[in-house]
Every structure is written in C-alpha cells, then in structure tokens.
Design a protein around this motif. Sequence first.
Motif, mmCIF file in Angstrom:
data_model
loop_
_atom_site.group_PDB
_atom_site.id
_atom_site.type_symbol
_atom_site.label_atom_id
_atom_site.label_comp_id
_atom_site.label_asym_id
_atom_site.label_seq_id
_atom_site.Cartn_x
_atom_site.Cartn_y
_atom_site.Cartn_z
ATOM 1 N N SER A 77 95.142 78.942 42.206
ATOM 2 C CA SER A 77 94.203 79.379 42.470
ATOM 3 C C SER A 77 92.995 77.731 42.114
ATOM 4 C CB SER A 77 93.525 80.224 41.196
ATOM 5 O OG SER A 77 92.157 81.176 41.713
ATOM 6 N N LEU A 91 87.864 86.103 37.650
ATOM 7 C CA LEU A 91 87.778 87.356 38.640
ATOM 8 C C LEU A 91 88.181 86.892 39.959
ATOM 9 C CD1 LEU A 91 86.530 89.142 39.633
ATOM 10 C CD2 LEU A 91 84.052 88.210 39.973
ATOM 11 N N GLN A 92 88.378 85.315 40.454
ATOM 12 C CA GLN A 92 88.647 84.938 41.924
ATOM 13 C C GLN A 92 90.580 84.992 41.456
ATOM 14 O OE1 GLN A 92 87.583 81.244 43.707
ATOM 15 N NE2 GLN A 92 89.505 79.915 42.734
ATOM 16 N N LEU A 94 92.228 87.057 39.612
ATOM 17 C CA LEU A 94 92.903 88.428 40.489
ATOM 18 C C LEU A 94 93.021 89.203 41.690
ATOM 19 C CD1 LEU A 94 91.386 90.594 36.768
ATOM 20 C CD2 LEU A 94 93.974 89.309 37.279
ATOM 21 N N ARG A 95 91.409 88.220 41.855
ATOM 22 C CA ARG A 95 91.607 88.476 43.830
ATOM 23 C C ARG A 95 92.479 88.273 44.612
ATOM 24 N NH1 ARG A 95 84.568 88.403 44.687
ATOM 25 N NH2 ARG A 95 84.734 90.366 43.448
ATOM 26 N N ARG A 96 93.095 86.618 44.513
ATOM 27 C CA ARG A 96 93.965 86.326 44.724
ATOM 28 C C ARG A 96 95.092 86.414 45.280
ATOM 29 N NH1 ARG A 96 97.735 82.930 44.179
ATOM 30 N NH2 ARG A 96 97.985 81.078 45.696
ATOM 31 N N GLY A 98 96.660 89.893 43.916
ATOM 32 C CA GLY A 98 96.024 91.147 44.362
ATOM 33 C C GLY A 98 96.929 92.019 43.113
ATOM 34 N N ASN A 100 95.967 94.416 40.260
ATOM 35 C CA ASN A 100 94.532 95.024 40.243
ATOM 36 C C ASN A 100 94.915 96.132 39.612
ATOM 37 O OD1 ASN A 100 96.003 96.251 42.094
ATOM 38 N ND2 ASN A 100 94.182 95.908 43.699
ATOM 39 N N LEU A 192 88.277 94.167 36.954
ATOM 40 C CA LEU A 192 87.455 93.862 38.270
ATOM 41 C C LEU A 192 87.179 95.465 38.038
ATOM 42 C CD1 LEU A 192 90.879 93.519 40.055
ATOM 43 C CD2 LEU A 192 89.243 92.138 39.502
ATOM 44 N N GLU A 196 82.876 94.426 38.570
ATOM 45 C CA GLU A 196 82.397 94.830 39.926
ATOM 46 C C GLU A 196 80.722 96.055 39.340
ATOM 47 O OE1 GLU A 196 82.792 98.527 42.860
ATOM 48 O OE2 GLU A 196 84.426 96.829 43.113
ATOM 49 N N GLU A 201 79.885 87.714 40.374
ATOM 50 C CA GLU A 201 79.603 86.894 41.535
ATOM 51 C C GLU A 201 80.252 85.845 40.536
ATOM 52 O OE1 GLU A 201 81.735 87.324 44.126
ATOM 53 O OE2 GLU A 201 82.016 89.858 44.004
#
Length: 249
Positions: A77, A91-92, A94-96, A98, A100, A192, A196, A201
């Motif tokens: 990451s 956060l980054q 988990l988004r990277r 996927g 979720n 997540l 949100e 962010e």
Amino acid sequence: MRAFILAAGLGTRLRPFTLEHPKALVPVGGEPILAHVIKRLKSEGVTEIVVNVHHFADQIEEYLAANSNFGLTISISDERRQLLDTGGAILQALRRTGWNDNEGVLIHNVDILSDAPLRKLVEAHADSGAAATLLVSRRESSRRLAFDADSHLRGWVDMTSGLTRPEGFMVDATHQLRAFSGIHVISPAQILAEMERQQREGVFSVIDFYLHAAQHIDVRGWDNPELKLIDIGKPATLSQADSFINKLK
C-alpha cells in the motif's frame, strides 16, 4: 487469515539508522524487524499480507522481493506521496485490496514484537461480532485506553497530564485502564461504513477514529495479562530487543 503491517513510519527516534533506511529494516537478532513480524504472522496462520510504505519505500519492496515474500501473498500500500497516519493507512489499504467483508483483518505495527496469541485474538474477534478488537494489557504506559466492565472502549487518558479523550470523557472507578499493544483486528465492512459515516479521508489516527466510533459501533479490548511485548520504536527499548527475541524462541 489476512493482515496489514503498518511499516510506513519515519522512525525519527531511531536515527541515525533511519536517515538512510526505513524503520522496518532495523536489525534485531540478525534480521530486520519486518522479517520477525512477517514470520510471526505466518506461524499464526496468516497467508495474505499488505505492507504500507513511505520512508525509503524502495528498500522495503526490494527486501520483500529478495526474500520471495516469505512464501506469502504480500502486496504494497503505497504512501510515498503522503504519509497517512494509522487510520488513513488502514482506510487506503482496505480500499486498495477490496477487503470490504466482515472477515477479520489483523493490524500489526511493524515495531512491535510480542508473544501475543494472534490466532486466538482473531478468533475472539470473530466470535464477538465486534467491529474492532484491540489487544491490550496491564503493562506500564503513560497513555491508556479506558474500557467499561464489558470491555467496550469508552475513552483515552494521559496518566501524566490527566488529559482525556473524547471531549468530556471522565475516568471513574468502573473503568479498566489498559495499554494498547499496537495490534488489533477489524471487520472491514463495519469499519469502512463507520469511516464513511465520520467522513474520514486522508491523514488521521486510528485511535482517534476508534474513540469516536465507539459511540456507534462495538470497539472492544481483549486483555492479555501475561502479554510479553516490546516496542522497538525507540533507542532505549531497541537495545533490549535482541535478548527479548531470544526469550521468545
């Protein structure tokens, strides 16, 4: 099992080594601390790891490649452009990836070495249905987390100054004060959704996030009174790390 190693820190307290190398490659017992953490995760059943990088990121990538990722699936990451702090890093990642769902992800600071029963921690997290489970202990620490009688996170206190968080939190005799280990497990879907909801962010601390999240989701402590742990992010403890590693073998 899946894990995320927080390895992007600047390691300013470990200079002069970190003037030319990342903290994750500080040698302990003949190997970088990153190797010790990865091998420990692997021994506990972790098969997939994400490592975040920032300071001398290329050196970490080259080290992992030279060691064939220790026989695991390891991805990066990348925080070269901006160091995101612990919350932003999670956060980054988990988004990277996927990630979720609600399968637990073990989060481990790279500068922490311990005898923590990591598999049992992940299993306890799954059994509880919590959004996050923080490994804590009764070791001496100037900053502690406060939990209620059911081990739910309620606040944070600086034992020296008396400063508390969140705003308005008051410590009383019903609270259990514990030291955070730098090791925790999260359920990505719940985390997540709460990030949100809080409109998180960029750069933020995961502990600050947890202190606010605990008002809405289940953030709890998992107390291990016999935990043996060393934080080698500072010179005083780094000098003790070799003997500590030998005791764990």
